[in-house]
Scaffold this motif. Structure first.
Motif, short mmCIF file in Angstrom:
data_model
loop_
_atom_site.label_atom_id
_atom_site.label_comp_id
_atom_site.label_asym_id
_atom_site.label_seq_id
_atom_site.Cartn_x
_atom_site.Cartn_y
_atom_site.Cartn_z
N GLY A 296 39.04 38.78 37.34
CA GLY A 296 38.26 37.76 38.04
C GLY A 296 37.15 38.36 38.88
O GLY A 296 36.48 37.64 39.62
N ASP A 310 37.12 29.63 44.52
CA ASP A 310 37.45 31.04 44.25
C ASP A 310 38.94 31.30 44.42
O ASP A 310 39.57 31.98 43.61
CB ASP A 310 36.67 31.97 45.20
CG ASP A 310 35.17 31.82 45.04
OD1 ASP A 310 34.71 31.71 43.89
OD2 ASP A 310 34.46 31.84 46.07
N HIS A 313 40.73 29.84 41.54
CA HIS A 313 40.58 30.68 40.36
C HIS A 313 41.51 31.90 40.45
O HIS A 313 42.21 32.23 39.49
CB HIS A 313 39.11 31.12 40.26
CG HIS A 313 38.80 31.95 39.05
ND1 HIS A 313 37.79 32.88 39.03
CD2 HIS A 313 39.39 32.01 37.85
CE1 HIS A 313 37.77 33.48 37.84
NE2 HIS A 313 38.73 32.96 37.11
N LEU A 314 41.53 32.53 41.62
CA LEU A 314 42.37 33.71 41.81
C LEU A 314 43.84 33.35 41.60
O LEU A 314 44.59 34.07 40.92
CB LEU A 314 42.15 34.27 43.23
CG LEU A 314 42.91 35.53 43.62
CD1 LEU A 314 42.67 36.67 42.62
CD2 LEU A 314 42.53 35.98 45.04
N LEU A 317 44.63 32.88 37.92
CA LEU A 317 44.70 34.17 37.20
C LEU A 317 46.04 34.86 37.47
O LEU A 317 46.67 35.40 36.56
CB LEU A 317 43.54 35.09 37.62
CG LEU A 317 42.14 34.68 37.17
CD1 LEU A 317 41.10 35.67 37.70
CD2 LEU A 317 42.04 34.58 35.66
#
Ligand code: SAM
Length: 326
Positions: A296, A310, A313-314, A317
């Motif tokens: 990422g 963000d 998203h992290l 992942l």
């Protein structure tokens, strides 16, 4: 005689009370929730603006004073007073919440309101200035912190009004601000426990790079433990389903914001304790974590600059790699 321990600071400036009521955008059909009405200076204007007011007040002396104030006036049949601790009672239905609260309940109250259903339109609340600035802080702002991220996950927040301490009797030690909080619905589908687990770790040392945060031995240990536990569960086929615990369990999001200095950070990157790579399993796990950060492009980023998307998203992942935060 006011109780300091109950955060009793009475609004004495009628123009300010008018301004709060006017900025609240109350409709004549609104059921208004007021928390900590005190002697009723705000309550009176709320009764004039909306359909009815339900006021929750802890101090029985204040409850009496409030009832006396409106007794025999046309406003009294549109006021319901509940005596009790707002943090402990079930909240009634309301369209909008307007309140000058005792500051010591700021964080738990905010998250209690945000967990309330059905959704209300807005909460317009007086907070200690620094708490207010943390609520509305954006990535890159000095006060951007776990409280900002968690609140903004659940609500849109905006700063309405700065209020000096001399508008209160007795004056509190700190300045205040009125903030507007509009709960979001529908919510972003995310497991709140996991979300908060990640956000806590990231803001523990918010000015460090994400790479250095996730190289800390203590962090790797927690994540590896979760990882192994989950693997063991999956092996025994008793794994809890991956379905989001969307149920409104946002309780953890509001924990421990009492101490405003909690996420003070020296911004110093050198004192990381690197883990001992002797143990192969541990080293492999560390590589797994770092691979997620690389994928990422998070290694060099800092929490203080990461937006909600963000973090989302992290988290996704990490979860995709089987790494969980609760
Ligand atoms: N609203 C009034 C005004 O603006 O003049 C008084 C505000 S004063 C800052 C806070 C009020 O909340 C006090 O009347 C206090 O007794 C009450 N209070 C304190 N803790 C409370 C709690 N846990 N639940 C409900 N009310 C509480």
């Amino acid at each position: 005689s006011f109780h300091k321990s109950k955060g009793q600071h009475i609004l004495k400036n009628p123009l300010l009370v008018d301004s709060i009521v006017q900025k609240s955008g109350i409709k004549s059909t609104d059921v208004i929730l007021e928390i900590g009405p005190g002697t009723g200076n705000l309550t009176k204007k709320l009764l004039e603006a909306g359909k009815s007011v339900i006021a929750v007040e802890l101090d029985p002396r204040m409850v009496l004073e409030l009832q006396r104030r409106f007794q025999g006036t046309p406003l009294s049949n549109r006021l319901k007073v509940i005596q009790g601790d707002v943090l402990k009672c079930d909240l009634p239905y309301f369209d909008i919440c307007v309140a000058n609260i005792p500051y010591q309940i700021s964080s738990p109250l905010t998250f209690k309101l945000l967990a309330h259903r059905p959704l209300f339109r807005a909460a317009v609340i007086m907070f200690q200035r620094e708490f207010a600035m943390r609520l509305v802080a954006q990535p890159g702002d000095t006060l951007y912190c776990r409280l900002s991220v968690n609140t903004q996950l659940l609500a849109r927040v905006s700063h309405l009004l700065k209020v000096g301490k001399n508008n209160f009797r007795p004056p509190p030690k700190v300045d205040s601000s009125v903030v507007r909080i509009e709960p979001r619905g529908p919510l972003t589908p995310v497991n709140f426990k996991e979300w908060d687990g990640l956000v806590r770790i990231c803001f523990n040392r918010k000015n460090k790079t994400i790479g250095s945060i996730f190289r800390q031995k203590s962090v790797l240990n927690i994540l590896e433990k979760n990882y192994r536990t989950l693997q063991a569960l999956q092996f025994s086929e008793k794994a809890p389903s991956d379905d989001m615990e969307m149920a409104l369990d946002v309780s953890t999001l509001g924990e421990s914001f009492g101490d405003l200095s909690m996420d003070a950070d020296d911004g110093n990157d050198d004192d990381d304790i690197e883990m001992d790579d002797g143990d192969t399993k541990r080293a492999e796990f560390k590589e797994k974590v770092l691979a997620v950060l690389k994928e990422g492009n998070f290694e060099e980023k800092r929490s203080s600059k990461l937006a909600q998307a963000d973090f989302m998203h992290l988290l996704s992942l990490f979860n995709k790699a089987g790494i969980h935060f609760s």
